[in-house]
Design a protein around this motif. Structure first.
Motif, PDB file in Angstrom:
ATOM      1  N   ASN A 190       0.833  -1.192   0.000  1.00 44.93           N
ATOM      2  CA  ASN A 190       0.000   0.000   0.000  1.00 44.93           C
ATOM      3  C   ASN A 190       0.876   1.253   0.000  1.00 44.93           C
ATOM      4  OD1 ASN A 190      -2.376   1.458   0.029  1.00 44.93           O
ATOM      5  ND2 ASN A 190      -2.610   1.334   2.237  1.00 44.93           N
ATOM      6  N   HIS A 191       1.934   1.252   0.779  1.00 39.47           N
ATOM      7  CA  HIS A 191       2.855   2.393   0.821  1.00 39.47           C
ATOM      8  C   HIS A 191       3.485   2.615  -0.560  1.00 39.47           C
ATOM      9  CE1 HIS A 191       5.722   5.250   2.422  1.00 39.47           C
ATOM     10  NE2 HIS A 191       6.686   4.567   1.831  1.00 39.47           N
ATOM     11  N   SER A 192       3.873   1.549  -1.207  1.00 38.32           N
ATOM     12  CA  SER A 192       4.467   1.634  -2.536  1.00 38.32           C
ATOM     13  C   SER A 192       3.464   2.180  -3.553  1.00 38.32           C
ATOM     14  CB  SER A 192       4.967   0.250  -2.965  1.00 38.32           C
ATOM     15  OG  SER A 192       5.443   0.280  -4.283  1.00 38.32           O
ATOM     16  N   SER A 213       1.263   9.237  -5.814  1.00 32.85           N
ATOM     17  CA  SER A 213       1.755  10.588  -5.556  1.00 32.85           C
ATOM     18  C   SER A 213       2.696  11.039  -6.673  1.00 32.85           C
ATOM     19  CB  SER A 213       2.476  10.638  -4.206  1.00 32.85           C
ATOM     20  OG  SER A 213       2.962  11.928  -3.958  1.00 32.85           O
ATOM     21  N   TYR A 214       3.582  10.162  -7.073  1.00 34.13           N
ATOM     22  CA  TYR A 214       4.511  10.469  -8.158  1.00 34.13           C
ATOM     23  C   TYR A 214       3.751  10.770  -9.451  1.00 34.13           C
ATOM     24  CZ  TYR A 214       7.654   9.651 -12.058  1.00 34.13           C
ATOM     25  OH  TYR A 214       8.337   9.772 -13.243  1.00 34.13           O
ATOM     26  N   LEU A 215       2.800   9.913  -9.799  1.00 32.38           N
ATOM     27  CA  LEU A 215       2.067  10.087 -11.056  1.00 32.38           C
ATOM     28  C   LEU A 215       1.253  11.374 -11.064  1.00 32.38           C
ATOM     29  CD1 LEU A 215       0.893   6.416 -11.697  1.00 32.38           C
ATOM     30  CD2 LEU A 215       2.604   7.710 -12.997  1.00 32.38           C
ATOM     31  N   THR A 216       0.540  11.661  -9.962  1.00 34.00           N
ATOM     32  CA  THR A 216      -0.250  12.891  -9.938  1.00 34.00           C
ATOM     33  C   THR A 216       0.660  14.118  -9.995  1.00 34.00           C
ATOM     34  OG1 THR A 216      -0.413  12.825  -7.520  1.00 34.00           O
ATOM     35  CG2 THR A 216      -2.256  11.906  -8.780  1.00 34.00           C
ATOM     36  N   SER A 217       1.783  14.060  -9.313  1.00 31.03           N
ATOM     37  CA  SER A 217       2.736  15.183  -9.360  1.00 31.03           C
ATOM     38  C   SER A 217       3.308  15.363 -10.763  1.00 31.03           C
ATOM     39  CB  SER A 217       3.878  14.966  -8.366  1.00 31.03           C
ATOM     40  OG  SER A 217       3.391  14.974  -7.054  1.00 31.03           O
ATOM     41  N   GLU A 218       3.621  14.289 -11.417  1.00 34.42           N
ATOM     42  CA  GLU A 218       4.180  14.367 -12.771  1.00 34.42           C
ATOM     43  C   GLU A 218       3.143  14.847 -13.785  1.00 34.42           C
ATOM     44  OE1 GLU A 218       7.448  14.003 -13.981  1.00 34.42           O
ATOM     45  OE2 GLU A 218       7.770  14.233 -11.831  1.00 34.42           O
ATOM     46  N   ILE A 219       1.878  14.466 -13.593  1.00 35.10           N
ATOM     47  CA  ILE A 219       0.825  14.967 -14.480  1.00 35.10           C
ATOM     48  C   ILE A 219       0.703  16.475 -14.310  1.00 35.10           C
ATOM     49  CG2 ILE A 219      -1.674  14.984 -14.899  1.00 35.10           C
ATOM     50  CD1 ILE A 219      -1.603  11.920 -14.279  1.00 35.10           C
TER      51      ILE A 219
END
Length: 147
Positions: A5-7, A13-19
């Motif tokens: 779940n943490h992963s 978080s990474y994907l939304t930030s990159e979008i």
């Protein structure tokens, strides 16, 4: 389970930030602030004009930030505000604003359309359904937050 779940949360978080970063990069390439791009984008979703309340609701930007960005767009001759029904305000594109929107926000919307069109109907529906479920659940859970 917790590690998985943490992963997944880190990946989300990474994907939304990159979008968000990709949208920022697009706005920058058009010489626009993120706020100005989102306002133009939102107006284009409505046509060539949009109620100010709808710009606030659909863009997700704070009223204060919208007002600052609108002042800049007005100064640059891209939009004007019009009063509707005595108290509501409508944001309208000028001819110059229509050209700016066509060369920026509409191009971004065309990119999005091409991406969505490359997905099957099942993929599009699944993406939208899961995104909406996440949003609704997140809003409900954050209502429970107290200080």
């Amino acid at each position: 389970m917790k590690n998985k779940n943490h992963s997944e949360k880190r990946r989300y978080s990474y994907l939304t930030s990159e979008i968000e970063a990709a949208y920022h990069e697009a706005a920058w390439k058009f010489g626009l602030s993120d706020s100005a791009m989102r306002i133009l984008y939102t107006i284009c979703l409505c046509g060539e004009e949009c109620l100010l309340s709808e710009v606030v609701r659909l863009s997700g930007i704070s009223k204060q930030t919208i007002n600052s960005a609108l002042r800049k767009l007005e100064q640059d001759g891209n939009v004007f505000l019009e009063t509707v029904d005595g108290k509501k305000k409508k944001v309208c594109l000028t001819e110059e604003g229509k050209l700016l929107a066509k060369n920026s926000a509409v191009r971004v919307q065309e990119i999005e359309d091409a991406i969505f069109d490359s997905w099957s109907e099942v993929e599009r529906n699944s993406y939208m359904e899961l995104t909406e479920r996440f949003l609704i659940a997140f809003r409900e859970k954050t209502k429970e937050i107290s200080l």
